[in-house]
Design a protein around this motif. Structure first.
Motif, PDB file in Angstrom:
ATOM      1  N   ASP A 103       0.807  -1.214   0.000  1.00 47.05           N
ATOM      2  CA  ASP A 103       0.000   0.000   0.000  1.00 47.05           C
ATOM      3  C   ASP A 103       0.850   1.279   0.000  1.00 47.05           C
ATOM      4  O   ASP A 103       0.338   2.363   0.227  1.00 47.05           O
ATOM      5  CB  ASP A 103      -0.918  -0.003   1.232  1.00 47.05           C
ATOM      6  N   ALA A 162      -5.562   1.881   2.551  1.00 46.41           N
ATOM      7  CA  ALA A 162      -6.256   0.673   2.096  1.00 46.41           C
ATOM      8  C   ALA A 162      -5.544  -0.607   2.514  1.00 46.41           C
ATOM      9  O   ALA A 162      -5.564  -1.605   1.810  1.00 46.41           O
ATOM     10  CB  ALA A 162      -6.418   0.712   0.579  1.00 46.41           C
ATOM     11  N   GLY A 216      -0.714   4.246   2.241  1.00 45.00           N
ATOM     12  CA  GLY A 216      -2.120   4.566   2.071  1.00 45.00           C
ATOM     13  C   GLY A 216      -3.006   3.970   3.145  1.00 45.00           C
ATOM     14  O   GLY A 216      -2.549   3.250   4.039  1.00 45.00           O
ATOM     15  N   TYR A 255      -3.967  12.131   8.520  1.00 45.54           N
ATOM     16  CA  TYR A 255      -4.379  11.445   7.300  1.00 45.54           C
ATOM     17  C   TYR A 255      -5.207  10.202   7.637  1.00 45.54           C
ATOM     18  O   TYR A 255      -6.257   9.949   7.038  1.00 45.54           O
ATOM     19  CB  TYR A 255      -3.159  11.057   6.469  1.00 45.54           C
ATOM     20  N   MET A 276      -3.138  12.447  -3.007  1.00 44.83           N
ATOM     21  CA  MET A 276      -2.815  12.713  -1.609  1.00 44.83           C
ATOM     22  C   MET A 276      -1.360  12.470  -1.270  1.00 44.83           C
ATOM     23  O   MET A 276      -0.886  12.879  -0.210  1.00 44.83           O
ATOM     24  CB  MET A 276      -3.710  11.882  -0.707  1.00 44.83           C
ATOM     25  N   ASN A 277      -0.624  11.800  -2.161  1.00 41.32           N
ATOM     26  CA  ASN A 277       0.792  11.602  -1.864  1.00 41.32           C
ATOM     27  C   ASN A 277       1.634  12.841  -2.163  1.00 41.32           C
ATOM     28  O   ASN A 277       2.733  12.987  -1.642  1.00 41.32           O
ATOM     29  CB  ASN A 277       1.351  10.408  -2.640  1.00 41.32           C
ATOM     30  N   ASN A 295      -7.653  10.713  -6.618  1.00 41.81           N
ATOM     31  CA  ASN A 295      -7.957  10.678  -5.194  1.00 41.81           C
ATOM     32  C   ASN A 295      -6.746  10.255  -4.358  1.00 41.81           C
ATOM     33  O   ASN A 295      -5.972  11.093  -3.903  1.00 41.81           O
ATOM     34  CB  ASN A 295      -9.158   9.759  -4.957  1.00 41.81           C
ATOM     35  N   SER A 296      -6.567   8.965  -4.168  1.00 39.29           N
ATOM     36  CA  SER A 296      -5.475   8.495  -3.308  1.00 39.29           C
ATOM     37  C   SER A 296      -4.105   8.920  -3.819  1.00 39.29           C
ATOM     38  O   SER A 296      -3.219   9.288  -3.043  1.00 39.29           O
ATOM     39  CB  SER A 296      -5.531   6.974  -3.179  1.00 39.29           C
ATOM     40  N   TRP A 303      -5.431  15.631   3.158  1.00 41.16           N
ATOM     41  CA  TRP A 303      -6.767  15.581   2.570  1.00 41.16           C
ATOM     42  C   TRP A 303      -7.137  16.916   1.943  1.00 41.16           C
ATOM     43  O   TRP A 303      -7.728  16.961   0.862  1.00 41.16           O
ATOM     44  CB  TRP A 303      -7.793  15.178   3.635  1.00 41.16           C
TER      45      TRP A 303
END
Length: 484
Positions: A190, A367, A365, A435, A261-262, A257-258, A443
């Motif tokens: 992840d 997930a 992440g 986060y 965020m990095n 999205n994800s 976010w």
């Protein structure tokens, strides 16, 4: 996961046998020499815990059932020789079970959080550890339902099999409620990164100016370098006179999205701190200026014909494998999808903000699971600590090499530079409590990247105090409900 080839299986088996022979020097773990001295020092699999006899007691994990890999990183029924990773999980558990005379088990649950809450409220001690999604763990912590890992004095969190970033960045007033380590191979899965198509690079090398691997390893892989390269790559592959996503070649393709965020992590904008119970997002005027600069550059990039962020992650990976994007953002598990890709590719980190930034900063992440200890698990802290330390170290010696060295490095990369960069990525990955709680700077900035909005100063003025207050409420709840 795909079945491995026979040759790979033979090599993996040989390496494993060699490791086990080496680790015990021909002795069973825990046996004593003729002089009566403990020979634990000869054991290269578990060095941090002496052999114990816990009388065959069960050590139970409660895990989420969403994906098979989340519970199979903890327990598998039998050694499946067709699956290198799961075979290593079986071998690890077999080793730890014999070393401590325990039985490691797991129960995957479709209603893991409801189950966890019910068990805690009823003081049920069936499960020793909960292995749950990070975001969901926050509600357990704020209700005071989890224990402080630092109370386990026989665990040395400075050992390399524990994640030092989780230990340092997820602490609240010196207490650690979330913990990660080598047990959780899905945490590696992840971690966010990028890949680039080496064949496309070679095709455009006359205009790209820079060697990507040299830039990364030299510490000069920055946002400006990245943009300068991806904005020189595009092609109308179907010759219809337009550049269309999914049909033609782009310099950069990512999901909104994800992966967005990095960027605030990678550019070193996310470093909230908690001191004496006060949460500080550490947003200065310099931060506001630099975030605005980053947002402006990414907004202009996505407004061009060279980049796109309209597709989902699996679609972006497919575009990359089909040679329709030069660079794309991924989680490391996506490398599995690239094993049959015809073009060569390289693994690289997200770029730094500029060369003044010391390190590349990938983040893990949300997930994938993280471990919490339920509040009611207090009957034997020495046993609890010994088992977790031994299991984590054995994972570091057995499951992590099978996953990281074999499945990820050998099968997921195609050059030595990528292997070196994977080490760099995993050594520098980070965590952030804000986060994980679905709030905070990552976010806010990630949402602005997705919306292609560069007005950060205005957004901060409107939302900064509210976000800060939300995080302070989180910290206050954690402190108040864990004041034991």
């Amino acid at each position: 996961m795909k079945s491995v080839k026979i040759l790979s299986l033979l090599l993996a088996a040989i390496m494993t046998v060699a490791a086990f022979v080496s680790c015990n020097n021909g002795k069973m773990p825990g046996k004593e020499s003729s002089g009566g001295e403990d020979t634990n020092q000869t054991d290269e699999i578990i060095t941090s815990v002496k052999p114990q006899d816990y009388n065959g007691t069960e050590f139970n994990f409660l895990t989420i059932a969403d994906q098979e890999r989340f519970h199979k990183e903890i327990f598998v029924e039998a050694e499946d020789t067709q699956e290198v990773i799961y075979a290593s999980v079986y071998r690890r558990n077999d080793y730890v079970n014999n070393y401590l005379n325990i039985v490691i088990n797991t129960t995957p649950s479709d209603t893991a959080y409801d189950t966890a809450t019910t068990l805690i409220n009823s003081s049920d001690t069936t499960y020793d550890v909960y292995n749950l999604y990070k975001h969901g763990c926050i509600s357990l912590i704020t209700q005071g339902y989890t224990r402080d890992w630092s109370e386990l004095n026989n665990i040395n969190f400075e050992n390399p099999w524990w994640n030092s970033s989780a230990f340092e960045n997820l602490a609240v007033n010196g207490k650690i409620f979330l913990m990660s380590g080598s047990i959780l191979i899905t945490e590696i899965d992840d971690t966010l990164a990028m890949v680039y198509n080496k064949d496309i690079y070679n095709e455009y090398s006359s205009v790209l100016e820079y060697d990507i691997f040299d830039e990364v390893l030299g510490g000069t892989w920055t946002l400006d370098r990245f943009i300068s390269m991806v904005t020189k790559v595009s092609a109308d592959l179907n010759a219809d006179g337009e550049i269309n996503v999914g049909d033609d070649l782009l310099g950069y393709a990512t999901e909104p999205n994800s992966m967005a965020m990095n960027w605030p992590f990678a550019c070193n904008f996310v470093h909230g701190t908690i001191k004496d119970g006060e949460y500080d997002m550490n947003v200065t005027s310099s931060t506001i200026n630099n975030v605005t600069t980053m947002l402006e550059k990414l907004k202009n990039l996505f407004a061009s014909d060279y980049a796109d962020q309209s597709k989902q992650l699996d679609e972006c990976v497919q575009m990359f494998t089909e040679g329709k994007s030069f660079i794309t953002a991924i989680i490391l598990r996506n490398l599995e999808s690239m094993r049959d890709m015809e073009s060569d590719y390289g693994v690289i980190p997200y770029p730094k903000f500029d060369e003044n930034q010391k390190d590349y900063i990938p983040h893990v992440g949300g997930a994938s699971p993280i471990m919490v200890i339920p509040l009611q698990n207090t009957s034997d802290d020495e046993r609890l600590g010994n088992i977790l330390e031994a299991m984590c170290e054995a994972s570091y010696r057995i499951t992590r090499p099978a996953y990281y060295e074999t499945a990820l490095k050998e099968k997921g990369t195609r050059d030595e530079e990528s292997k070196q960069i994977l080490d760099l990525i995993l050594d520098s990955r980070t965590y952030d409590l804000a986060y994980i709680s679905a709030s905070g700077l990552a976010w806010m900035i990630g949402g602005m990247i997705a919306a292609e909005n560069d007005a950060f100063a205005r957004q901060w003025q409107k939302q900064g105090e509210r976000v800060q207050a939300t995080l302070q409420d989180l910290v206050d709840s954690i402190i108040e409900n864990n004041a034991y």
